[in-house]
Write a protein that holds these residues in place. Structure first.
Motif, mmCIF file in Angstrom:
data_model
loop_
_atom_site.group_PDB
_atom_site.id
_atom_site.type_symbol
_atom_site.label_atom_id
_atom_site.label_comp_id
_atom_site.label_asym_id
_atom_site.label_seq_id
_atom_site.Cartn_x
_atom_site.Cartn_y
_atom_site.Cartn_z
ATOM 1 N N VAL A 1 35.451 31.368 -15.215
ATOM 2 C CA VAL A 1 34.034 31.641 -15.399
ATOM 3 C C VAL A 1 33.265 30.338 -15.178
ATOM 4 C CG1 VAL A 1 34.275 31.388 -17.915
ATOM 5 C CG2 VAL A 1 32.302 32.592 -16.997
ATOM 6 N N ASN A 2 32.162 30.434 -14.438
ATOM 7 C CA ASN A 2 31.301 29.270 -14.279
ATOM 8 C C ASN A 2 30.414 29.182 -15.502
ATOM 9 O OD1 ASN A 2 32.336 28.835 -11.805
ATOM 10 N ND2 ASN A 2 30.391 28.966 -10.692
ATOM 11 N N LEU A 3 30.523 28.093 -16.241
ATOM 12 C CA LEU A 3 29.763 27.991 -17.477
ATOM 13 C C LEU A 3 28.653 26.951 -17.316
ATOM 14 C CD1 LEU A 3 29.810 29.151 -20.376
ATOM 15 C CD2 LEU A 3 30.985 27.060 -21.046
ATOM 16 N N PRO A 4 27.401 27.399 -17.241
ATOM 17 C CA PRO A 4 26.304 26.437 -17.094
ATOM 18 C C PRO A 4 26.079 25.679 -18.410
ATOM 19 C CG PRO A 4 25.649 28.673 -16.425
ATOM 20 C CD PRO A 4 26.920 28.787 -17.191
ATOM 21 N N VAL A 5 25.892 24.369 -18.316
ATOM 22 C CA VAL A 5 25.570 23.577 -19.518
ATOM 23 C C VAL A 5 24.388 22.668 -19.184
ATOM 24 C CG1 VAL A 5 27.870 23.579 -20.574
ATOM 25 C CG2 VAL A 5 27.332 21.853 -18.859
ATOM 26 N N ALA A 6 23.587 22.365 -20.193
ATOM 27 C CA ALA A 6 22.454 21.462 -19.999
ATOM 28 C C ALA A 6 22.998 20.031 -19.902
ATOM 29 C CB ALA A 6 21.487 21.590 -21.166
ATOM 30 N N PRO A 7 22.278 19.134 -19.228
ATOM 31 C CA PRO A 7 22.764 17.755 -19.076
ATOM 32 C C PRO A 7 23.124 17.115 -20.428
ATOM 33 C CG PRO A 7 20.806 18.094 -17.749
ATOM 34 C CD PRO A 7 21.003 19.344 -18.544
ATOM 35 N N TRP A 8 22.291 17.374 -21.454
ATOM 36 C CA TRP A 8 22.574 16.742 -22.753
ATOM 37 C C TRP A 8 23.780 17.388 -23.437
ATOM 38 C CZ3 TRP A 8 17.996 18.780 -21.092
ATOM 39 C CH2 TRP A 8 17.688 20.084 -21.517
ATOM 40 N N GLU A 9 24.009 18.680 -23.188
ATOM 41 C CA GLU A 9 25.212 19.314 -23.756
ATOM 42 C C GLU A 9 26.466 18.678 -23.159
ATOM 43 O OE1 GLU A 9 23.801 23.907 -24.774
ATOM 44 O OE2 GLU A 9 24.425 23.445 -22.735
ATOM 45 N N ALA A 10 26.415 18.429 -21.837
ATOM 46 C CA ALA A 10 27.562 17.807 -21.176
ATOM 47 C C ALA A 10 27.749 16.380 -21.683
ATOM 48 C CB ALA A 10 27.360 17.814 -19.671
ATOM 49 N N ALA A 11 26.633 15.645 -21.899
ATOM 50 C CA ALA A 11 26.727 14.246 -22.301
ATOM 51 C C ALA A 11 27.187 14.112 -23.753
ATOM 52 C CB ALA A 11 25.370 13.570 -22.110
ATOM 53 N N LEU A 12 26.621 14.942 -24.623
ATOM 54 C CA LEU A 12 26.891 14.769 -26.054
ATOM 55 C C LEU A 12 28.107 15.553 -26.522
ATOM 56 C CD1 LEU A 12 23.187 15.161 -27.247
ATOM 57 C CD2 LEU A 12 24.433 13.018 -26.823
ATOM 58 N N GLY A 13 28.480 16.597 -25.775
ATOM 59 C CA GLY A 13 29.560 17.474 -26.234
ATOM 60 C C GLY A 13 29.073 18.371 -27.351
ATOM 61 N N GLY A 14 29.975 19.187 -27.876
ATOM 62 C CA GLY A 14 29.595 20.072 -28.973
ATOM 63 C C GLY A 14 29.919 21.513 -28.634
ATOM 64 N N LYS A 15 29.461 22.400 -29.524
ATOM 65 C CA LYS A 15 29.801 23.815 -29.349
ATOM 66 C C LYS A 15 28.756 24.541 -28.518
ATOM 67 C CE LYS A 15 32.871 25.142 -32.977
ATOM 68 N NZ LYS A 15 33.141 24.401 -34.184
ATOM 69 N N VAL A 16 29.245 25.329 -27.540
ATOM 70 C CA VAL A 16 28.339 26.230 -26.810
ATOM 71 C C VAL A 16 28.977 27.627 -26.806
ATOM 72 C CG1 VAL A 16 27.466 24.411 -25.286
ATOM 73 C CG2 VAL A 16 29.366 25.824 -24.529
ATOM 74 N N LYS A 17 28.117 28.621 -26.640
ATOM 75 C CA LYS A 17 28.618 30.002 -26.568
ATOM 76 C C LYS A 17 29.153 30.242 -25.161
ATOM 77 C CE LYS A 17 27.146 32.623 -30.281
ATOM 78 N NZ LYS A 17 28.188 32.138 -31.199
ATOM 79 N N MET A 18 30.284 30.910 -25.071
ATOM 80 C CA MET A 18 30.755 31.321 -23.744
ATOM 81 C C MET A 18 31.287 32.742 -23.796
ATOM 82 S SD MET A 18 34.429 29.801 -22.714
ATOM 83 C CE MET A 18 34.579 30.919 -21.349
#
Lengths: 101, 294
Positions: B204-221
């Motif tokens: 699955v291609n999971l889009p993340v915001a630049p800050w989510e990628a930089a800071l890490g953390g939990k995202v919904k998938m």
């Protein structure tokens, strides 16, 4: 001879086919299957007793090859190239479709 | 009365030479063959071209067609008429019977009298492949009626698709084809808007915001079993793959689910976000084009 059961027939998932079974499955002869293997269109797995076995992906490829050879008048080298290109195209199309979102 | 439908299907005039007809058929076949071109219109066009070529490609059949039109193969006091027409175009996949394959069966079973297997292709959804499903397959079987004519009989077959089936896998329904032969169903899986299948694994291609990628953390998938929280490592990269073990297609070797990170910018920056980016631009020394030598 197997009995015909009208509606609730037994359903098997085909895991592998032997060379002879693949010949019947593709309505082809052994030479044809050997040529497909020589051109890398299908690759059998070899068990210890040296009997070839074909997995579902290869069974599907062999049948596709038979259809394309019949309908487009291709030879085995041509069909090998066509199948590789179709797979590549399908992979790229899937990737593109996901990027478009 | 003249019937020109078959000429139209191949896009050739009625006085086309045998070579022109062959060329036109081959061109159509390359363009519209269902194994090459997956669109439904292509399937229809190819079947029409194949049916046309079956007749126009054979001088005797073509002569009969030119004379009698669509009814060219009806019973007529005409000895030597070929009644062997397959009529198989009603199937998703026609029986394979080029001359080159004939001798094998003639040797094994003798001409005629052999059990005929039938092959069809059936498309299911990814959800069906994961959970298993029950479908009714509608088959059209060619039958020879009392008058010796070819008719199509519709038959419904119950198809239990087992859980964890893969695209290209074959199901065998014993004794369900004509004359007690087996019916083979090749499973195809419809393209899914979210997941793509590679072997037993799902991507699955999971889009993340630049800050989510930089800071890490939990995202919904998304997963086929419902949304889950995915932990992204800090300093995640575009295209990085994260694996969720055992969330792919079920089976003896359960497949995995991979999330491929895609860094996506917001469509429009708010004033506050713009200020923050400007601060970042002032304070960060990062040249993403260093590898290009600029």
């Amino acid at each position: 001879m197997k009995k015909a059961k009208p509606h609730n027939a037994r359903i098997d998932v085909i895991e592998t086919l032997s060379l002879t079974e693949l010949m019947v499955f593709c309505d082809a002869n052994a030479d044809w299957v050997v040529t497909l293997v020589d051109h890398g269109v299908v690759t059998p797995i070899t068990r210890t007793d040296a009997e070839w076995e074909f997995t579902p992906a290869h069974i599907a490829r062999a049948r596709k090859a038979a259809r394309l050879m019949r309908d487009l008048g291709l030879n085995v080298a041509g069909v090998a190239l066509v199948l590789d290109l179709i797979e590549e195209r399908d992979a790229l199309t899937r990737k593109l479709a996901l990027m478009d979102v | 009365m003249t019937d020109t439908a078959h000429y139209e299907a191949l896009g050739v005039p009625q006085d086309a030479s045998a070579d022109d007809i062959k060329r036109a058929y081959r061109k159509m076949a390359r363009k519209y063959h269902p194994d090459v071109n997956p669109s439904p219109e292509a399937d229809t066009k190819f079947k029409a071209a194949a049916a046309a070529y079956d007749i126009l490609g054979d001088p005797e059949k073509r002569a009969a067609y030119d004379r009698y039109g669509a009814a060219w193969d009806q019973d007529r006091p005409d000895p030597g008429q070929d009644t062997r027409w397959q009529g198989g175009y009603a199937f998703d996949e026609r029986d394979i019977n080029p001359e080159m394959f004939r001798d094998f069966f003639a040797q094994r079973y003798g001409a005629g009298g052999m059990r005929q297997d039938q092959h069809v292709r059936f498309e299911i959804t990814l959800e069906d492949a994961i959970a298993g499903a029950r479908h009714t397959l509608t088959l059209q079987l060619p039958q020879i009626d009392a008058a010796g004519r070819m008719t199509l009989m519709t038959r419904n077959v119950d198809l239990q698709v087992p859980k964890g089936i893969l695209p290209g896998q074959q199901l065998r329904l014993q004794g369900l084809a004509k004359d007690g032969g087996d019916l083979f169903v090749e499973i195809a899986i419809k393209p899914h808007p979210v997941y793509r299948i590679v072997g037993r694994d799902l991507y699955v291609n999971l889009p993340v915001a630049p800050w989510e990628a930089a800071l890490g953390g939990k995202v919904k998938m998304p997963t086929p079993g419902g949304a889950v929280d995915l932990t992204i490592p800090a300093d995640a990269k575009h295209g990085q793959k994260l694996r969720l073990r055992g969330r792919g297609l079920p089976g003896a070797q359960q497949g995995d689910l991979y999330a491929e990170l895609h860094i996506v910018n917001p469509p429009k920056l708010s004033g506050k976000a713009r200020d923050l980016y400007q601060q970042l631009a002032r304070e960060q020394r990062f040249n993403p084009r260093a590898k290009l030598g600029v």
